[in-house]
Structures are given as structure tokens and as C-alpha cells.
Design a protein around this motif. Sequence first.
Motif, short mmCIF file in Angstrom:
data_model
loop_
_atom_site.label_atom_id
_atom_site.label_comp_id
_atom_site.label_asym_id
_atom_site.label_seq_id
_atom_site.Cartn_x
_atom_site.Cartn_y
_atom_site.Cartn_z
N GLU A 7 0.81 -1.22 0.00
CA GLU A 7 0.00 0.00 0.00
C GLU A 7 0.84 1.27 0.00
O GLU A 7 0.35 2.33 -0.36
N LYS A 8 2.11 1.17 0.37
CA LYS A 8 2.97 2.35 0.41
C LYS A 8 3.64 2.65 -0.92
O LYS A 8 4.32 3.66 -1.06
N GLU B 209 3.92 2.16 -5.48
CA GLU B 209 3.30 1.92 -6.78
C GLU B 209 4.17 0.88 -7.46
O GLU B 209 5.41 0.95 -7.38
N THR C 136 -1.51 -0.19 -8.06
CA THR C 136 -1.48 0.40 -6.72
C THR C 136 -2.45 -0.39 -5.85
O THR C 136 -3.42 -0.99 -6.34
N LYS D 234 -4.58 0.23 -2.34
CA LYS D 234 -5.02 1.20 -1.33
C LYS D 234 -6.37 0.80 -0.77
O LYS D 234 -7.32 0.58 -1.54
N ASN D 235 -6.44 0.70 0.55
CA ASN D 235 -7.72 0.48 1.25
C ASN D 235 -8.54 -0.67 0.67
O ASN D 235 -9.74 -0.54 0.45
#
Length: 136
Positions: free
Chosen positions: A40-41, A43, A56, A58-59
Motif C-alpha cells: 500500500e505504500k 506503486e 497500486t 489502497k484500502n
Amino acid sequence: MKNLWNQIVFVGVILLSSCTPNEDELPKKLTIEDKIELLEKGEWLLKGLEKNVKHTFKNGKQSTFYGIDGVFTIPIPRELDYYLTNQKLTINYGSGNIKSYDVEFSCENSIVSFFLNKEISQVLYKEGSDYQSCVD
């Protein structure tokens, strides 16, 4: 002579113990939660298509970007759900196509490999990292 031998052994023990890393210096084994946090940190560029495909995470949503010569614009409209299942990263590709991966990081966490049934399914490189120094 015995005193000299004791001093030599003492110095040897000190030297050897100073070369042994303590627990704080040993690399820790990443948990699956740590691995997801690393994903998540960053790309991530798809191996073999580094200038054309980027992901990517994310969430709980994986986005895919297509690009030309390393220039990526907006993501494709469809996001994939991902989540943790039995210490694996599970990705729902839709239409009942759900896969659970073992995830392994290497090269100072700049390369991530996804394993499906103990075979490499895909490899991603962290964008902006020095992953090239680890690639043959």
C-alpha cells in the motif's frame, strides 16, 4: 602461561560476541499485514511491462494503470478487491475468479513476488526504487 591463555580466550570471546548481531539488528520476518502495508505504500510495475503496467494497492482496492513509455495517467475504471485470508493476499478478479497468493518481498522490499500454489504468478517492481540492481 595459564593466565595468558585465559586472556586470549577472553579477548576471543569479546571479539566474536561483538560480531554477532543483537536482536535489534536482525532482520525481522514480515507478517502478511506488514507485506500488505508495504504494497500500500508503493506503486508497482509489472515485470516485463514496467513501462506499460502499474498497480497500486489502497484500502482494499487494487488499481491498474496503463501507460506508454513509463507515463501513466488515469487508472482503468475497474478496481479489484483484495483482502487477507489465511495469511495470504486474496484478490477478487471478478466473475468468481478469486486467487490467494503467498507474497514474498526481496531486494530491500523493492521487488514483490506473488506465488500461487508455490509457483511464481507475477512479479512487481517498486516504482522509483533501485530494483534494477537486483535483477539479472
